[in-house]
Design a protein around this motif. Structure first.
Motif, PDB file in Angstrom:
ATOM      1  N   LEU A 261     -16.078  34.544  15.478  1.00  0.00           N
ATOM      2  CA  LEU A 261     -15.286  34.938  14.312  1.00  0.00           C
ATOM      3  C   LEU A 261     -14.952  33.725  13.446  1.00  0.00           C
ATOM      4  O   LEU A 261     -15.003  33.792  12.214  1.00  0.00           O
ATOM      5  CB  LEU A 261     -13.995  35.613  14.777  1.00  0.00           C
ATOM      6  N   GLY A 262     -14.618  32.607  14.092  1.00  0.00           N
ATOM      7  CA  GLY A 262     -14.198  31.421  13.353  1.00  0.00           C
ATOM      8  C   GLY A 262     -15.294  30.825  12.499  1.00  0.00           C
ATOM      9  O   GLY A 262     -15.041  30.361  11.380  1.00  0.00           O
ATOM     10  N   VAL A 263     -16.523  30.804  13.005  1.00  0.00           N
ATOM     11  CA  VAL A 263     -17.634  30.252  12.226  1.00  0.00           C
ATOM     12  C   VAL A 263     -17.855  31.073  10.963  1.00  0.00           C
ATOM     13  O   VAL A 263     -17.981  30.520   9.859  1.00  0.00           O
ATOM     14  CB  VAL A 263     -18.919  30.201  13.074  1.00  0.00           C
ATOM     15  N   VAL A 264     -17.862  32.391  11.091  1.00  0.00           N
ATOM     16  CA  VAL A 264     -18.064  33.252   9.924  1.00  0.00           C
ATOM     17  C   VAL A 264     -16.925  33.081   8.927  1.00  0.00           C
ATOM     18  O   VAL A 264     -17.146  32.947   7.711  1.00  0.00           O
ATOM     19  CB  VAL A 264     -18.178  34.732  10.350  1.00  0.00           C
ATOM     20  N   THR A 265     -15.697  33.044   9.446  1.00  0.00           N
ATOM     21  CA  THR A 265     -14.532  32.957   8.565  1.00  0.00           C
ATOM     22  C   THR A 265     -14.508  31.652   7.785  1.00  0.00           C
ATOM     23  O   THR A 265     -14.326  31.639   6.561  1.00  0.00           O
ATOM     24  CB  THR A 265     -13.240  33.081   9.393  1.00  0.00           C
ATOM     25  N   HIS A 266     -14.713  30.536   8.472  1.00  0.00           N
ATOM     26  CA  HIS A 266     -14.542  29.251   7.796  1.00  0.00           C
ATOM     27  C   HIS A 266     -15.791  28.769   7.068  1.00  0.00           C
ATOM     28  O   HIS A 266     -15.695  27.861   6.248  1.00  0.00           O
ATOM     29  CB  HIS A 266     -14.014  28.215   8.791  1.00  0.00           C
ATOM     30  N   PHE A 389     -15.494  25.089  16.713  1.00  0.00           N
ATOM     31  CA  PHE A 389     -16.466  25.796  15.887  1.00  0.00           C
ATOM     32  C   PHE A 389     -15.985  26.105  14.473  1.00  0.00           C
ATOM     33  O   PHE A 389     -16.711  25.846  13.508  1.00  0.00           O
ATOM     34  CB  PHE A 389     -16.889  27.099  16.588  1.00  0.00           C
ATOM     35  N   ALA A 390     -14.785  26.656  14.329  1.00  0.00           N
ATOM     36  CA  ALA A 390     -14.324  27.047  12.993  1.00  0.00           C
ATOM     37  C   ALA A 390     -14.000  25.845  12.120  1.00  0.00           C
ATOM     38  O   ALA A 390     -14.480  25.729  10.987  1.00  0.00           O
ATOM     39  CB  ALA A 390     -13.095  27.952  13.118  1.00  0.00           C
ATOM     40  N   GLY A 391     -13.179  24.939  12.660  1.00  0.00           N
ATOM     41  CA  GLY A 391     -12.776  23.787  11.864  1.00  0.00           C
ATOM     42  C   GLY A 391     -13.923  22.874  11.507  1.00  0.00           C
ATOM     43  O   GLY A 391     -13.907  22.208  10.464  1.00  0.00           O
ATOM     44  N   THR A 392     -14.933  22.831  12.346  1.00  0.00           N
ATOM     45  CA  THR A 392     -16.080  21.964  12.076  1.00  0.00           C
ATOM     46  C   THR A 392     -17.162  22.659  11.251  1.00  0.00           C
ATOM     47  O   THR A 392     -18.140  22.015  10.860  1.00  0.00           O
ATOM     48  CB  THR A 392     -16.713  21.487  13.402  1.00  0.00           C
ATOM     49  N   ALA A 393     -17.010  23.956  10.988  1.00  0.00           N
ATOM     50  CA  ALA A 393     -18.060  24.708  10.297  1.00  0.00           C
ATOM     51  C   ALA A 393     -18.418  24.118   8.930  1.00  0.00           C
ATOM     52  O   ALA A 393     -19.611  23.930   8.633  1.00  0.00           O
ATOM     53  CB  ALA A 393     -17.664  26.179  10.163  1.00  0.00           C
ATOM     54  N   PRO A 394     -17.441  23.802   8.052  1.00  0.00           N
ATOM     55  CA  PRO A 394     -17.831  23.213   6.763  1.00  0.00           C
ATOM     56  C   PRO A 394     -18.557  21.881   6.926  1.00  0.00           C
ATOM     57  O   PRO A 394     -19.540  21.612   6.222  1.00  0.00           O
ATOM     58  CB  PRO A 394     -16.484  23.030   6.043  1.00  0.00           C
TER      59      PRO A 394
END
Length: 446
Positions: A261-266, A389-394
């Motif tokens: 979920l985090g990768v898609v969101t961020h 995963f989420a915070g590092t996505a960008p």
């Protein structure tokens, strides 16, 4: 899974006007704090291009933007510590106390970013102070989203838990929408003035709004589930130890879910505005407006799908979202790469629908956790997954494009994450629609 051992025996909650009023106040207070968190985090992502020029030396060139995104990700590294701290506080001393402290720290650190001196003023100390503020933001955010979801869903009537969870999830995007409107209001009037110092005001406004959220939370009573544990003298002494000993499968499933979920969101929140500008040649204002339009679409979808899982069950929508997240990224990024506004709008809508379907599983994660460790048990996998995963996505997306030269590399990254998560979530997410709101004993009730 551990949660399947909970017997589906329903306990009737209060239906008095006072109880209904308390539920509404809890929903508003929980959503307000969540709005503040995402308002603060989104402002950083949407002003990244300006912050790169303000806090880093000119000779950094394109590396300044990567460094700015790195600080975006660093904040997420502090989230697991915040999740443990606020989770234990929420499980032992109360959900309301924990959430009130979290929103206070979030507001202060956000306002502080707006008051920081620039690199031109104090040199290397400027990005170091920005790093400190981001770490405090991340630490406080570690207790916000899952804490607000726990707080609101524990207040919800049993037949409306999906709706309440959907509203909390959608409030994240309300915060992002408000952040976008705020940034556009300051940047569109005078872009040069915005770069010179106008960027500060959105951060200061975020700090002020956080104090409003604090007062709202202080005016709401504690959840019935936590008060029952207090009355039965069954507050946890070692929630972490119990989670890792008896609920590790639930923790693993939750971690995989939040990573996906985090990768898609961020990728949508933190990377998409920059991607539209750099890879699709869309003007920055148009990119922000289109991203905002996608978030506006997400709000009713989150609420609709939340209400739907109350009627038909949790698994159907969640599984559709899992499968869709595997197949939607590459075609969507190909459409975005055309630079055609209509094609970009279709692509963003497809990404938002997949995200909204996948997000409906938040309720299941909460229902799987034992009440005495629900705050901690949800916060730990959420924050570790978001840190990794989420915070590092960008940052990962920008680095992949720089390394490969392919604008589709972020899409392949998202697809790979979704493929790994699919079999684990397919088996690990239970159907919890008929699980009881109160499960017999204080350690298992909802």
């Amino acid at each position: 899974m551990t949660g399947t051992a909970n017997a589906p025996v329903e306990h009737q909650t209060e239906t008095s006007p006072g109880r209904r009023s308390a539920r509404r106040r809890a929903l508003i207070a929980g959503a307000t704090g969540n709005i503040v968190e995402w308002f603060d985090f989104t402002i950083y992502g949407f002003t990244a291009a300006v912050l790169a020029t303000v806090f880093f030396p000119p000779e950094f060139g394109s590396g300044a933007l990567l460094a700015t995104f790195a600080l975006y990700g660093v904040a997420f590294l502090a989230r697991p510590a915040g999740g443990i701290f606020f989770g234990r506080l929420g499980d032992r001393l109360g959900r309301r106390r924990s959430l009130s402290l979290a929103i206070t720290l979030m507001g202060c650190s956000t306002a502080a970013i707006g008051l920081l001196p620039t690199y031109a003023s104090i040199g290397v100390a400027a990005p170091l102070l920005l790093l400190l503020c981001r770490l405090v933001q991340g630490f406080s955010a570690g207790g916000e989203y899952t804490g607000a979801a726990t707080f609101v869903v524990e207040h919800a009537p049993s037949h409306r838990r999906g709706l309440y969870a959907g509203i909390i999830s959608s409030s994240s995007f309300v915060g992002s929408i408000l952040a976008t409107v705020t940034v556009l209001s300051f940047s569109s009037v005078d872009a040069e003035h915005f770069a010179d110092g106008g960027w500060r005001w959105p951060f200061i406004i975020g700090g002020v709004v956080a104090m409003v959220g604090l007062f709202m939370r202080l005016a709401v009573e504690e959840t019935p589930a936590f008060k029952e544990m207090q009355e039965n003298d069954s507050l946890p002494t070692r929630p972490l130890a119990d989670l890792f000993r008896n609920h590790w499968r639930t923790l693993l499933t939750s971690f995989v879910y939040f990573a996906s979920l985090g990768v898609v969101t961020h990728m949508l929140l933190g990377y998409m505005p920059t991607f539209l500008v750099l890879s699709a040649d869309v003007p920055s204002t148009v990119a922000l407006l289109m991203t905002t339009g996608a978030l506006v679409l997400a709000v009713p979808l989150f609420i609709f799908f939340g209400a739907t899982v109350d009627r038909i069950g949790r698994r159907p929508l969640v599984r559709i979202g899992m499968v869709m997240s595997v197949f939607v990224s590459v075609p969507s990024y190909m459409l975005i790469g055309t630079g055609n506004i209509f094609a970009i709008a279709i692509a963003l809508a497809a990404l938002v629908i997949a995200l909204s379907l996948l997000a409906s599983a938040l309720l299941v994660i909460l229902e799987m956790m034992p009440t005495h460790a629900r705050f901690t048990g949800t916060a730990i996998p959420y924050n570790i997954a978001y840190a990794l995963f989420a915070g590092t996505a960008p940052l990962v997306c920008a680095a992949l494009v720089n390394a490969t030269g392919s604008d589709l590399s972020p899409a392949f990254y998202a697809t790979a994450i979704a493929l790994i998560a699919l079999p684990i979530l397919w088996r690990g997410i239970p159907e919890s629609k008929d699980w009881s709101a109160t499960r017999g004993s204080p350690t298992k009730h909802f």
